[in-house]
Design an enzyme around this catalytic site. Structure first.
Site, PDB file in Angstrom:
ATOM      1  N   ASP A 183      61.279 -10.483  13.115  1.00  0.00           N
ATOM      2  CA  ASP A 183      60.466  -9.654  14.189  1.00  0.00           C
ATOM      3  C   ASP A 183      61.343  -8.568  14.778  1.00  0.00           C
ATOM      4  OD1 ASP A 183      58.566 -11.225  13.645  1.00  0.00           O
ATOM      5  OD2 ASP A 183      58.395 -12.270  15.766  1.00  0.00           O
ATOM      6  N   ASP A 405      55.172 -22.520  17.685  1.00  0.00           N
ATOM      7  CA  ASP A 405      55.468 -21.230  17.787  1.00  0.00           C
ATOM      8  C   ASP A 405      55.790 -21.010  19.114  1.00  0.00           C
ATOM      9  OD1 ASP A 405      55.074 -20.353  15.001  1.00  0.00           O
ATOM     10  OD2 ASP A 405      52.969 -20.637  15.522  1.00  0.00           O
TER      11      ASP A 405
HETATM   12  C1  BGC Z   1      61.910 -20.793  17.254  1.00  0.00           C
HETATM   13  C2  BGC Z   1      62.987 -21.557  16.735  1.00  0.00           C
HETATM   14  C3  BGC Z   1      62.909 -22.230  15.535  1.00  0.00           C
HETATM   15  C4  BGC Z   1      61.999 -21.590  14.616  1.00  0.00           C
HETATM   16  C5  BGC Z   1      61.636 -22.410  13.376  1.00  0.00           C
HETATM   17  C6  BGC Z   1      61.245 -20.185  16.122  1.00  0.00           C
HETATM   18  O1  BGC Z   1      60.004 -19.717  16.718  1.00  0.00           O
HETATM   19  O2  BGC Z   1      62.056 -19.803  18.240  1.00  0.00           O
HETATM   20  O3  BGC Z   1      63.599 -21.987  17.811  1.00  0.00           O
HETATM   21  O4  BGC Z   1      64.216 -22.785  15.043  1.00  0.00           O
HETATM   22  O5  BGC Z   1      60.791 -21.107  15.297  1.00  0.00           O
HETATM   23  O6  BGC Z   1      60.483 -23.581  13.848  1.00  0.00           O
END
Ligand code: BGC
Length: 512
Positions: A183, A405
């Site tokens: 992103d 998420d």
């Molecule tokens: C989070 C991370 C996480 C990743 C995988 C992201 O949205 O901020 O902390 O490791 O997703 O689940």
């Protein structure tokens, strides 16, 4: 990667070989035997002919969910998911050594070495800790501020620490595929009017350049830059400037374009691989172009195969070599289940036609947080066929299915994560043309295990996830005629027979 890149790697290897030869002259002749374990040269597509690392911690979480599934078919499908490779996220500095959320990088690298068979193995790693991270949202804001001090920590405490581990000769036979900063650069293309993104912009550029430089210097590391997804950068007015920005950042690195092996789309998103009932985005229905529908908003790229083909074309035009490969994160873009259409709509209204035909059941393509109804997509696989123009190196699972998420309400934490209303199912979002977010309720913090979502993702998988042999008949086995049963249990019966000298029956094949 480029032929230019291959040349650079060959030069690096040559330099290393020359240095090794010089060492051998100075040292005892036995040193020469180390050349037997020389690392493999950098290849064009690291996934080709390789297995991928299966994270045992993730597999254990999935296995544990399977024991609670309360449904034998669903549990069997979950056990198939447990065997799939998923990426390991370095989402903060403490993830490198390990923290309450999981084991550190060394644990995973050692396990990957142990999993390696005779052939190559890919280790998927996510680099995700830029200063001012997630500048257009709140759910994955990070630990480092968008300041010079934040960038200094990113370099020394984060990238340098990761690079030092990856460069350990113990890991030289792993093909380490790094997804670079989901992103981040896409936010600089579309969200630069947001003050937080303006503040982050120089640090995103400098941080990504630094990561590319450090990681590319390790010959068995492959860099793939995140490119958002079709519902974000698909419009020409976004795709063109994105390709220019990616080229600018690549050119700022020491190795230039050669520091980038490819690009990865749909990371942690749910945009479908293919919209099977909307194969041509340029058609009109009732005299109106379907791409002008409120769902597509004039975007030609309806799905990820459209988008990767589009981006590959633009990236090559911007200077990247045509050998760059594309990855698609298919971990959650399946959209199966009971609400999946089975044919194109017959409506003559372009909006109804689109809404009834599309498999993506979100109300808006900007709905990114735990979308309710999404399913797991294609299983990870190398060089998927059928999408030549997309130049796909692989389908990968970057976002581990079942990890949230973002939280659907405020949850205190020490990671910098905040409450983003896009994750709140009761919120009507102006970013979604004033519609409800469609987020799954009861979500924990981003990255945490979210079992309710995991169940839906497995149940709605498309293609349907194979579930091994699911017993459907639970009656105890009976004894075939002519055989004698031992002690019968609910699942087995030992059988025996007495040898006979009568050979008059049978087929004659073994009847002697
Ligand atoms: C989070 C991370 C996480 C990743 C995988 C992201 O949205 O901020 O902390 O490791 O997703 O689940």
């Amino acid at each position: 990667m480029s032929t230019h890149g291959k040349r650079a790697v060959r030069q690096r290897l040559r330099a290393a070989t020359t240095a090794a030869a010089a060492m051998a002259l100075l040292a005892a002749p036995l040193c020469i035997t180390t050349s037997a374990s020389a690392a493999e040269a950098h290849v064009d597509n690291p996934f080709a002919g390789a297995t991928q690392y299966v994270n045992p911690t993730y597999a254990a979480a999935v296995e544990s969910a399977a024991t609670r599934a309360g449904d034998a078919t669903l549990a069997a499908k979950m056990r198939t998911v447990a065997k799939q490779p998923t990426a390991v996220w370095m989402d903060r500095i403490s993830a490198i050594t390990g923290n309450a959320d999981g084991n550190g990088l060394k644990f995973h690298l050692d396990n990957a070495v142990a999993q390696k068979g005779a052939g190559p193995i890919v280790f998927n790693l996510v680099i995700y800790d830029l200063p001012g991270r997630d500048c257009f949202a709140l759910a994955s804001n990070g630990e480092l501020p968008a300041t010079d001090a934040g960038l200094a920590r990113y370099k020394t405490e984060y990238i340098d620490a990761i690079a030092a581990l990856l460069a350990d000769p113990k890991y030289q036979d792993l093909r380490i595929v790094a997804t670079i900063e989901p992103d981040s650069l896409p936010n600089l293309v579309t969200n630069i009017s947001e003050p937080a993104c303006q503040q982050s912009a120089p640090y995103y550029r400098a941080g990504v350049k630094y990561a590319l430089d450090k990681l590319h210097a390790i010959p068995n590391v492959y860099n793939y830059i995140d490119i958002g997804h079709s519902g974000w950068l698909g419009w020409d007015s976004n795709a063109g400037p994105s390709a220019t920005l990616f080229a600018e950042v690549a050119k700022s690195t020491t190795a230039g374009f050669a520091s980038v092996d490819g690009f990865v789309s749909d990371v942690a998103n749910t945009t479908p691989l293919v919209e099977p009932y909307l194969p041509d985005s340029s058609i009109s229905v009732g005299g109106t172009p379907i791409r002008s529908s409120s769902f597509y908003e004039w975007n030609f790229d309806f799905d990820e195969t459209d988008f990767t083909a589009h981006m590959h074309r633009l990236l090559v035009a911007a200077g990247f070599p045509s050998s760059i490969g594309m990855l698609i994160d298919t971990s959650r873009n399946g959209w199966g289940g009971p609400n999946r259409p089975t044919a194109a709509s017959t409506s003559t209204n372009h909006n109804t036609y689109v809404n009834e035909s599309k498999v993506d059941k979100r109300v808006h393509r900007g709905a990114w947080c735990n979308p309710l109804g999404a399913g797991i997509g294609e299983l990870p696989q190398a060089t998927p066929s059928g999408y030549t123009a997309s130049h796909l190196d692989a389908f990968v699972w970057i976002k581990p299915p079942g990890e949230s998420d973002g939280a659907s309400s405020e949850i205190e934490n020490d990671q910098g994560k905040r409450f983003d209303r896009m994750c709140d199912p009761t919120f009507v979002s102006p970013k979604l043309s004033n519609q409800l977010t469609g987020a799954t309720p009861g979500a924990p913090l981003a990255g945490q295990w979210f079992e309710a979502q995991f169940k839906t993702l497995v149940a709605n998988a498309y293609p349907v996830i194979p579930g091994g042999t699911t017993p459907t008949d639970t009656t105890a086995p009976s004894v075939p005629a002519g055989l004698t049963a031992g002690t019968t249990t609910t699942t087995s019966v030992p059988l025996s027979w007495t040898a006979s000298t009568d050979n008059s029956g049978g087929s004659g094949v073994a009847g002697y």
